[in-house]
Design a protein around this motif. Structure first.
Motif, PDB file in Angstrom:
ATOM      1  N   ALA A 183     -16.893 -49.849  18.549  1.00 57.30           N
ATOM      2  CA  ALA A 183     -17.658 -50.634  17.569  1.00 57.30           C
ATOM      3  C   ALA A 183     -17.042 -52.018  17.393  1.00 57.30           C
ATOM      4  CB  ALA A 183     -17.700 -49.908  16.233  1.00 57.30           C
ATOM      5  N   PRO A 184     -17.823 -52.980  16.925  1.00 62.25           N
ATOM      6  CA  PRO A 184     -17.260 -54.302  16.659  1.00 62.25           C
ATOM      7  C   PRO A 184     -16.250 -54.241  15.525  1.00 62.25           C
ATOM      8  CG  PRO A 184     -19.525 -54.154  15.858  1.00 62.25           C
ATOM      9  CD  PRO A 184     -19.276 -52.920  16.661  1.00 62.25           C
ATOM     10  N   SER A 185     -15.152 -54.934  15.714  1.00 62.04           N
ATOM     11  CA  SER A 185     -14.128 -54.974  14.676  1.00 62.04           C
ATOM     12  C   SER A 185     -14.624 -55.776  13.488  1.00 62.04           C
ATOM     13  CB  SER A 185     -12.857 -55.611  15.233  1.00 62.04           C
ATOM     14  OG  SER A 185     -11.903 -55.814  14.216  1.00 62.04           O
ATOM     15  N   GLY A 186     -14.445 -55.220  12.286  1.00 63.51           N
ATOM     16  CA  GLY A 186     -14.875 -55.951  11.097  1.00 63.51           C
ATOM     17  C   GLY A 186     -14.978 -55.040   9.903  1.00 63.51           C
ATOM     18  N   PRO A 187     -15.076 -55.600   8.712  1.00 59.48           N
ATOM     19  CA  PRO A 187     -15.078 -54.802   7.482  1.00 59.48           C
ATOM     20  C   PRO A 187     -16.216 -53.802   7.395  1.00 59.48           C
ATOM     21  CG  PRO A 187     -15.625 -57.115   7.040  1.00 59.48           C
ATOM     22  CD  PRO A 187     -15.118 -57.044   8.440  1.00 59.48           C
ATOM     23  N   GLU A 188     -17.375 -54.138   7.935  1.00 64.66           N
ATOM     24  CA  GLU A 188     -18.496 -53.192   7.871  1.00 64.66           C
ATOM     25  C   GLU A 188     -18.193 -51.951   8.703  1.00 64.66           C
ATOM     26  OE1 GLU A 188     -22.148 -55.037   8.933  1.00 64.66           O
ATOM     27  OE2 GLU A 188     -22.179 -56.379   7.188  1.00 64.66           O
ATOM     28  N   THR A 189     -17.605 -52.136   9.862  1.00 64.49           N
ATOM     29  CA  THR A 189     -17.225 -50.998  10.702  1.00 64.49           C
ATOM     30  C   THR A 189     -16.156 -50.152  10.017  1.00 64.49           C
ATOM     31  OG1 THR A 189     -17.772 -52.133  12.765  1.00 64.49           O
ATOM     32  CG2 THR A 189     -16.189 -50.319  12.903  1.00 64.49           C
ATOM     33  N   TYR A 190     -15.178 -50.804   9.413  1.00 62.13           N
ATOM     34  CA  TYR A 190     -14.092 -50.066   8.768  1.00 62.13           C
ATOM     35  C   TYR A 190     -14.614 -49.263   7.582  1.00 62.13           C
ATOM     36  CZ  TYR A 190     -11.529 -53.518  11.492  1.00 62.13           C
ATOM     37  OH  TYR A 190     -11.065 -54.326  12.517  1.00 62.13           O
ATOM     38  N   ALA A 191     -15.529 -49.844   6.824  1.00 59.69           N
ATOM     39  CA  ALA A 191     -16.112 -49.123   5.691  1.00 59.69           C
ATOM     40  C   ALA A 191     -16.951 -47.939   6.176  1.00 59.69           C
ATOM     41  CB  ALA A 191     -16.955 -50.069   4.845  1.00 59.69           C
ATOM     42  N   ALA A 192     -17.701 -48.145   7.264  1.00 61.99           N
ATOM     43  CA  ALA A 192     -18.520 -47.059   7.806  1.00 61.99           C
ATOM     44  C   ALA A 192     -17.635 -45.917   8.306  1.00 61.99           C
ATOM     45  CB  ALA A 192     -19.402 -47.583   8.938  1.00 61.99           C
ATOM     46  N   ALA A 193     -16.503 -46.261   8.910  1.00 62.55           N
ATOM     47  CA  ALA A 193     -15.582 -45.235   9.393  1.00 62.55           C
ATOM     48  C   ALA A 193     -15.017 -44.433   8.233  1.00 62.55           C
ATOM     49  CB  ALA A 193     -14.456 -45.890  10.184  1.00 62.55           C
ATOM     50  N   ALA A 194     -14.603 -45.122   7.177  1.00 60.36           N
ATOM     51  CA  ALA A 194     -14.063 -44.429   6.001  1.00 60.36           C
ATOM     52  C   ALA A 194     -15.120 -43.518   5.381  1.00 60.36           C
ATOM     53  CB  ALA A 194     -13.551 -45.440   4.989  1.00 60.36           C
ATOM     54  N   ASP A 195     -16.346 -44.020   5.277  1.00 60.49           N
ATOM     55  CA  ASP A 195     -17.419 -43.217   4.686  1.00 60.49           C
ATOM     56  C   ASP A 195     -17.711 -41.981   5.533  1.00 60.49           C
ATOM     57  OD1 ASP A 195     -17.691 -44.957   2.573  1.00 60.49           O
ATOM     58  OD2 ASP A 195     -19.330 -46.100   3.493  1.00 60.49           O
ATOM     59  N   ALA A 196     -17.656 -42.138   6.861  1.00 59.88           N
ATOM     60  CA  ALA A 196     -17.913 -41.003   7.737  1.00 59.88           C
ATOM     61  C   ALA A 196     -16.876 -39.905   7.532  1.00 59.88           C
ATOM     62  CB  ALA A 196     -17.918 -41.462   9.192  1.00 59.88           C
ATOM     63  N   GLU A 197     -15.632 -40.297   7.330  1.00 59.57           N
ATOM     64  CA  GLU A 197     -14.576 -39.302   7.140  1.00 59.57           C
ATOM     65  C   GLU A 197     -14.675 -38.636   5.774  1.00 59.57           C
ATOM     66  OE1 GLU A 197     -12.153 -36.867   8.610  1.00 59.57           O
ATOM     67  OE2 GLU A 197     -12.507 -38.671   9.813  1.00 59.57           O
ATOM     68  N   LEU A 198     -15.028 -39.410   4.773  1.00 58.47           N
ATOM     69  CA  LEU A 198     -14.990 -38.896   3.402  1.00 58.47           C
ATOM     70  C   LEU A 198     -16.295 -38.250   2.967  1.00 58.47           C
ATOM     71  CD1 LEU A 198     -13.034 -41.881   1.849  1.00 58.47           C
ATOM     72  CD2 LEU A 198     -12.169 -39.553   2.221  1.00 58.47           C
ATOM     73  N   THR A 199     -17.285 -38.237   3.847  1.00 60.26           N
ATOM     74  CA  THR A 199     -18.544 -37.597   3.473  1.00 60.26           C
ATOM     75  C   THR A 199     -18.357 -36.107   3.214  1.00 60.26           C
ATOM     76  OG1 THR A 199     -20.867 -37.353   4.084  1.00 60.26           O
ATOM     77  CG2 THR A 199     -19.275 -37.047   5.842  1.00 60.26           C
ATOM     78  N   GLY A 200     -17.322 -35.531   3.810  1.00 58.41           N
ATOM     79  CA  GLY A 200     -17.056 -34.107   3.598  1.00 58.41           C
ATOM     80  C   GLY A 200     -16.123 -33.822   2.443  1.00 58.41           C
ATOM     81  N   ALA A 201     -15.757 -34.838   1.694  1.00 55.59           N
ATOM     82  CA  ALA A 201     -14.833 -34.635   0.570  1.00 55.59           C
ATOM     83  C   ALA A 201     -15.490 -33.786  -0.511  1.00 55.59           C
ATOM     84  CB  ALA A 201     -14.403 -35.975  -0.006  1.00 55.59           C
ATOM     85  N   ARG A 202     -14.702 -32.885  -1.067  1.00 54.14           N
ATOM     86  CA  ARG A 202     -15.162 -32.028  -2.156  1.00 54.14           C
ATOM     87  C   ARG A 202     -14.149 -32.098  -3.294  1.00 54.14           C
ATOM     88  NH1 ARG A 202     -18.761 -32.672   0.632  1.00 54.14           N
ATOM     89  NH2 ARG A 202     -20.132 -31.162   1.676  1.00 54.14           N
ATOM     90  N   PRO A 203     -14.171 -33.185  -4.049  1.00 55.19           N
ATOM     91  CA  PRO A 203     -13.175 -33.347  -5.112  1.00 55.19           C
ATOM     92  C   PRO A 203     -13.394 -32.362  -6.253  1.00 55.19           C
ATOM     93  CG  PRO A 203     -14.798 -35.091  -5.221  1.00 55.19           C
ATOM     94  CD  PRO A 203     -15.086 -34.341  -3.952  1.00 55.19           C
ATOM     95  N   LEU A 204     -12.319 -32.103  -6.961  1.00 53.74           N
ATOM     96  CA  LEU A 204     -12.343 -31.295  -8.168  1.00 53.74           C
ATOM     97  C   LEU A 204     -12.607 -32.215  -9.366  1.00 53.74           C
ATOM     98  CD1 LEU A 204      -9.264 -29.181  -7.133  1.00 53.74           C
ATOM     99  CD2 LEU A 204     -11.588 -28.293  -7.402  1.00 53.74           C
ATOM    100  N   PRO A 205     -12.793 -31.667 -10.556  1.00 56.90           N
ATOM    101  CA  PRO A 205     -13.155 -32.517 -11.699  1.00 56.90           C
ATOM    102  C   PRO A 205     -12.192 -33.661 -11.989  1.00 56.90           C
ATOM    103  CG  PRO A 205     -13.575 -30.222 -12.231  1.00 56.90           C
ATOM    104  CD  PRO A 205     -12.898 -30.225 -10.895  1.00 56.90           C
ATOM    105  N   HIS A 206     -10.901 -33.476 -11.679  1.00 55.36           N
ATOM    106  CA  HIS A 206      -9.920 -34.492 -12.077  1.00 55.36           C
ATOM    107  C   HIS A 206      -9.275 -35.231 -10.904  1.00 55.36           C
ATOM    108  CE1 HIS A 206     -10.459 -32.854 -16.020  1.00 55.36           C
ATOM    109  NE2 HIS A 206      -9.975 -31.677 -15.669  1.00 55.36           N
ATOM    110  N   GLY A 234     -11.414 -36.821  -8.365  1.00 53.88           N
ATOM    111  CA  GLY A 234     -12.448 -37.571  -7.662  1.00 53.88           C
ATOM    112  C   GLY A 234     -12.049 -38.997  -7.363  1.00 53.88           C
ATOM    113  N   TYR A 235     -11.095 -39.518  -8.133  1.00 54.20           N
ATOM    114  CA  TYR A 235     -10.607 -40.880  -7.885  1.00 54.20           C
ATOM    115  C   TYR A 235     -10.057 -41.031  -6.468  1.00 54.20           C
ATOM    116  CZ  TYR A 235      -5.768 -39.293  -8.069  1.00 54.20           C
ATOM    117  OH  TYR A 235      -4.570 -38.675  -7.781  1.00 54.20           O
TER     118      TYR A 235
END
Length: 330
Positions: A282-305, A307-308
């Motif tokens: 992918a092209p290097s840049g903030p949009e790519t980096y944000a998309a990568a982070a979102d892809a990894e964290l889409t499976g996050a299942r935080p507890l009530p305290h 989520g931060y």
């Protein structure tokens, strides 16, 4: 503390034999985690086998161009080694981010990989804990869990792995070497730590009676430009609430290779495979980096305290990747 015997091993085979003769025995390296757990009553070995004089304290280049790190190398020596700093700076940074100078001068590489969680319910023997007493429950799910897992957890355990070093090793495909009574063996890092599932007391895939003899890092040119960033609740000696080990190879504005691992978000060091896939090509840049982070964290299942941590880790991943890209552009 329970009374215990003490014996010093003179060779690897002898150490393995001593452990095999008595399953209520533990290997003692620096003791920076084991002794704490003995004081709290979590660990109650009948005997300790001191392995600090075994010939496992060298850091050597491999014929392929990687590094082999002996199990009794201290964390302090590892962080100071010139080849570690040159070829895998992320590893030196991760080690220096952990503990204090005094502890780093005692703690060993093998012991670091096997350190236990710092969950307060695990270290308090008056409380139930599935990791300590299988089937007793996980009070952290509804109790104190602000620093607990957001990825890969289960209802049986939501504790996180505490090692900084292991996060860096996870990003660069390290291999754990060990010795048993049946001979030597090895485990790639992707198989070394087990998913928590419904057996949180089974933390690694090491066979019974195994002694870790070292860790091998394959030749990984991208690691020469790498970074470890740790967020904690105070600036000095403290465990992470989130960390990132990362490396980027950027050519002609395109990410050719990416390595990314996360710490303090799961029961084991977390290889960010989904993020790496988004980054690569992918092209290097903030949009790519944000998309990568979102892809990894889409499976996050935080507890009530906790989520931060989702926001924290997204921002941390983007920040570290941006810093690496800026460094590459200089």
């Amino acid at each position: 503390m329970r009374e215990f015997g003490y014996q010093r091993a003179s060779d690897v085979a002898g150490a393995v034999a001593l452990l095999g003769a008595d399953p209520d025995t533990r290997f003692l390296g620096g003791g920076t985690n084991l002794v704490d757990l003995m004081k709290s009553g979590v660990e109650r070995p009948a005997r300790l086998i001191d392995i600090r004089e075994l010939p496992l304290d060298e850091i050597e280049s491999t014929p392929e161009g990687g590094l082999r790190i002996g199990a009794t190398v201290t964390n302090g020596d590892l962080a100071a080694h010139p080849e570690v700093r040159r070829r895998y700076p992320v590893l030196a940074q991760a080690v220096l981010a952990g503990a204090s100078g005094q502890l780093r001068n005692m703690a060993t590489v093998g012991g670091n990989l096997l350190q236990r969680t710092r969950c307060g319910y695990f270290t308090d023997v008056t409380k139930p804990c599935n990791k300590r007493v299988p089937g007793s429950g996980c009070p952290a799910v509804e109790g104190e869990h602000h620093n607990h897992a957001i990825l890969g957890a289960s209802g049986h355990c939501v504790a996180v792995h505490p090692s900084d070093m292991a996060v860096a090793l996870t990003a660069f495909d390290a291999v754990v070497h060990y010795e048993t009574a049946d001979g030597p063996g090895k485990l790639p890092f992707r198989e070394f730590y087990l998913p928590v599932a419904d057996t949180p007391h089974r933390e690694t895939a090491l066979p019974p009676g195994a002694l870790i003899t070292g860790v091998a890092l394959p030749p990984t040119p991208v690691a020469a430009r790498s970074r470890y960033r740790k967020v904690r609740e105070r600036a000095s000696y403290a465990f992470a609430i989130g960390s990132v080990a990362a490396a980027l190879d950027i050519r002609d504005g395109v990410v050719r290779e990416a390595r990314l691992a996360l710490g303090a978000v799961a029961s084991r060091p977390w290889r960010a495979v989904a993020a790496e896939r988004v980054l690569t090509g992918a092209p290097s840049g903030p949009e790519t980096y944000a998309a990568a982070a979102d892809a990894e964290l889409t499976g996050a299942r935080p507890l009530p305290h906790n989520g931060y941590k989702v926001t924290l880790m997204r921002n941390l991943m983007v920040a570290v990747l941006t810093e690496l890209a800026e460094e590459a552009a200089r």
